[in-house]
Design an enzyme around this catalytic site. Structure first.
Site, PDB file in Angstrom:
ATOM      1  N   SER A 553     -21.321  19.754 -48.415  1.00  0.00           N
ATOM      2  CA  SER A 553     -22.065  20.897 -48.943  1.00  0.00           C
ATOM      3  C   SER A 553     -21.153  22.096 -49.098  1.00  0.00           C
ATOM      4  CB  SER A 553     -23.215  21.251 -47.993  1.00  0.00           C
ATOM      5  OG  SER A 553     -23.829  22.473 -48.358  1.00  0.00           O
ATOM      6  N   TYR A 566     -27.476  23.122 -39.781  1.00  0.00           N
ATOM      7  CA  TYR A 566     -27.155  22.390 -41.012  1.00  0.00           C
ATOM      8  C   TYR A 566     -25.706  22.611 -41.414  1.00  0.00           C
ATOM      9  CZ  TYR A 566     -27.195  21.218 -46.007  1.00  0.00           C
ATOM     10  OH  TYR A 566     -26.910  20.700 -47.252  1.00  0.00           O
TER      11      TYR A 566
END
Length: 676
Positions: A553, A566
């Site tokens: 990400s 996350y």
């Protein structure tokens, strides 16, 4: 019903029953008159299954259409058996209109026989008689004068002349047994031709059943009995990557595993080494299975390390013998040797492993070897099995016409022979990636905790020759091992891993619980580690290299608010890329990462609450979140799952063969996430 409709119906009836002919084996034809659009006069035509088609699924487009007057006129210019291959090119000048499919080598057989309808088939029962040492006498005993024996001759124009002559000299006959090959039958109507074909096949079946010895392969060898099913499949999964690597020495292959009763019984019997060494006989068989299989000569109780070492020795010996076979028979104008690896490997107690350029080819090769086992059983039960000799096999395997057919095949897609395992493949980026990899030729295993979603995606990609679905929670070692074992048994191994499974809980630091932290790290950091570790074992065993791709990400680099768990898990994944690239490079395994951002549409993560939380953080409506992310990028473009899938292909499709340890941003340009 038209002539073509009758022919297609007969073809489907015969071709849909494996007792009658093997996949893509045999051909059917019909003759009749149509009006010539140029002259307005009737013209006699023949419709015949074209080269490479399958009777069970034949369509009108798969038929070659030829003028009978021209085809039969070729007899007058036939230069003799030494030059009969030249006649195949002459078929093009017999085409009617656009001509339809390319005529097969058996076209002369259909055109020269004086019958309105002709079937040429490869039934196991018929080939059993055709390959029996006393096949000619058996033909007389079984059929009397209704079926005539034809000595072995390579398919071609001369064989067509031979059969036409036999038909003319034996008006009572309904067909022939072709020595070492198969059967041909005829009739004046389509129904009569079909009935005659089935009479030959069923009569041969009945004779073998009533007169055959009960154990034609000999007694069971002690220690060679089949393992229990669960134990058998475990051993198969342990051996398959090694076998696939060996069978891919010359060119990469996909595998297929078969543990049918016919295979397990054959490799447990005393005569299997002798019969396997004799090889297959019918041209359709050995063109797909090679002349003979590789056969493991150890009992089922042999330790795994001993089995693995012995397979390596046998593979080296197989390659040496195949090269010697090629040298024994090659002439200066023979095509180059196509590869010395086996297409079939038999392992007592475990089963058969077959290999090919794609899953269908590998599966069909295995099906053909089961046909060969049935043929050997039938021949040995009433006589002894005697296939055509080695020189004749070579003439067909390295036939210039066969080489030309291979050269006409389309160029393989970039990911042909690659087996991909995509986690989180049931939705979003994972589903898009599975679709792209399959479109580029890969076999795809769609892994997802939600099996229903995974099955839906796999079904979109095609049948089980293209994709399968497995249930896999990446936090579970048992699930991962089971899913990978399923992948190995389906395709022979794994080459391309996409670590995509993920989730996100968007919370500020003070609201993030230990459970939140552990869950996200278990799925993404720990899950990716487990998948990579287990697949690395398979890839190292295969010795074929491989690709591991992490869908990380932008957040692995960029520090954004309210997602500490996350982002930390994604940073862990990002560093795994670098660590594993450094460790696995010596095995030819490349490890790369992709850093997407703002992939809202189709995303399971965004749909599960992450989207609502992110929208609240940024003060926008949830349905406008994709647009919001696009406007904050340099390119002002929304990122879709397909864009991430494109990056996976770019990394694995063959152009970046010397790239590992790379992170590719797919975020439409976020300056704060530029790699430094």
């Amino acid at each position: 019903m038209s002539i073509v409709e009758e022919l297609l119906n007969r073809s489907h009836t015969l071709g849909s029953d494996p007792r009658n002919t093997n996949y893509a084996g045999g051909n059917t034809s019909a003759k009749g008159a149509e009006t010539d659009p140029v002259t307005g006069e009737p013209v006699e035509l023949m419709w015949v299954k074209g080269s490479g088609g399958d009777l069970g699924t034949l369509t009108a487009a798969g038929l070659a259409v030829l003028r009978l007057d021209r085809l039969r006129a070729l007899v007058d210019v036939y230069p003799g058996v030494d030059r009969e291959d030249e006649m195949v090119a002459a078929f093009d000048f017999c085409a009617h209109g656009k001509g339809g499919a390319a005529p097969s080598i058996d076209t002369a057989m259909h055109g020269l026989v004086e019958a309105e309808h002709v079937d040429h088939l490869h039934p196991d029962s018929g080939i059993a008689i055709a390959t029996a040492a006393d096949g000619e006498a058996l033909t007389q005993t079984i059929f009397g004068d209704r079926v005539v024996w034809v000595p072995w001759r390579r398919p071609g124009f001369q064989l067509g002349l031979d059969i036409a002559k036999i038909k003319a000299e034996n008006p009572q006959a309904i067909g022939v047994i072709l020595g070492g090959h198969g059967i041909t039958a005829w009739g004046q109507t389509s129904a009569e031709c079909q009935a005659n074909s089935l009479e030959i096949i069923r009569t041969a079946e009945t004779y073998l059943a009533e007169h055959g010895r009960p154990e034609p392969f000999g007694p069971v060898i002690s220690g060679y009995e089949p393992l229990p099913e669960a134990e058998r499949h475990v051993r198969a999964a342990e051996l398959f990557p090694l076998l696939r690597g060996l069978a891919s020495t010359d060119r990469h292959q996909v595998g297929h595993y078969t543990d049918s009763d016919a295979v397990l019984d054959f490799v447990s019997r005393a005569e299997h080494p002798r019969l396997a060494a004799l090889g297959t006989s019918c041209p359709d068989h050995f063109l797909r299975t090679k002349v003979a299989p590789l056969v493991l000569d150890l009992p089922t109780s042999a330790p795994l390390d001993q089995v693995r070492n012995r397979l390596g020795e046998l593979h080296a010996a197989y390659r040496a013998e195949y090269e010697a076979y090629y040298q024994r028979h090659a002439t200066p104008d023979s095509p180059a040797m196509r590869g010395a690896d086996p297409a079939i490997v038999l392992v007592p107690g475990v089963g058969m492993f077959s290999f090919g350029a794609n899953k269908q080819t590998a599966r069909v090769a295995g099906e053909f070897y089961v046909n060969a086992i049935n043929v050997m059983r039938g021949a040995e039960s009433v006589s002894s099995y005697r296939p055509i000799d080695e020189a004749e096999k070579f003439r067909i395997e390295y036939w210039s016409l066969e080489e030309a057919k291979l050269q006409r095949m389309p160029k393989p897609k970039p990911l042909a022979t690659r087996v991909a395992f995509v986690t989180g493949g049931g939705s979003g980026i994972g589903a898009a990636t599975a679709r792209r990899l399959a479109a580029e030729g890969a076999c795809v295993v769609v892994a997802d905790r939600d099996l229903t979603s995974a099955e839906k995606v796999a079904a979109e990609l095609g049948g089980s020759d293209v994709a399968i679905a497995v249930a896999a929670d990446v936090t579970s070692e048992d699930d991962i091992r089971a899913g990978l074992a399923t992948a190995v048994l389906a395709f022979g191994g794994v080459d391309l891993i996409v670590n995509n499974a993920g989730l996100s809980l968007s919370k500020p630091l003070l609201e993030t619980t230990v459970a939140d932290w552990d869950l996200q790290h278990d799925v993404m950091a720990r899950g990716s580690f487990l998948v990579s570790r287990e697949t690395a074992k398979i890839m190292i065993d295969q010795a074929m290299g491989g690709d591991i791709v992490y869908i990380s990400s932008k957040n692995s680099i960029f520090a954004g608010p309210n997602n500490v768990a996350y982002s930390a898990a994604k940073a862990d994944q990002a560093h795994q890329v670098r660590l594993l690239a450094a460790e696995l490079g010596e095995h030819g395994i490349r490890v790369n990462g992709i850093n997407p951002d703002g992939v809202v549409r189709g995303s399971g993560i965004f749909a599960s609450g992450w989207g609502a939380n992110r929208a609240a953080v940024y003060g926008v409506e949830e349905e406008k979140l994709g647009e919001f992310y696009a406007q904050r990028t340099l390119l002002k473009r929304e990122v879709l799952p397909e864009h991430v899938a494109n990056a996976v292909f770019a990394l694995t499709g063959g152009d970046l063969t010397h790239t590992t340890g790379l992170h590719v941003p797919v975020d439409a340009g976020v300056a704060a996430a530029f790699l430094r």
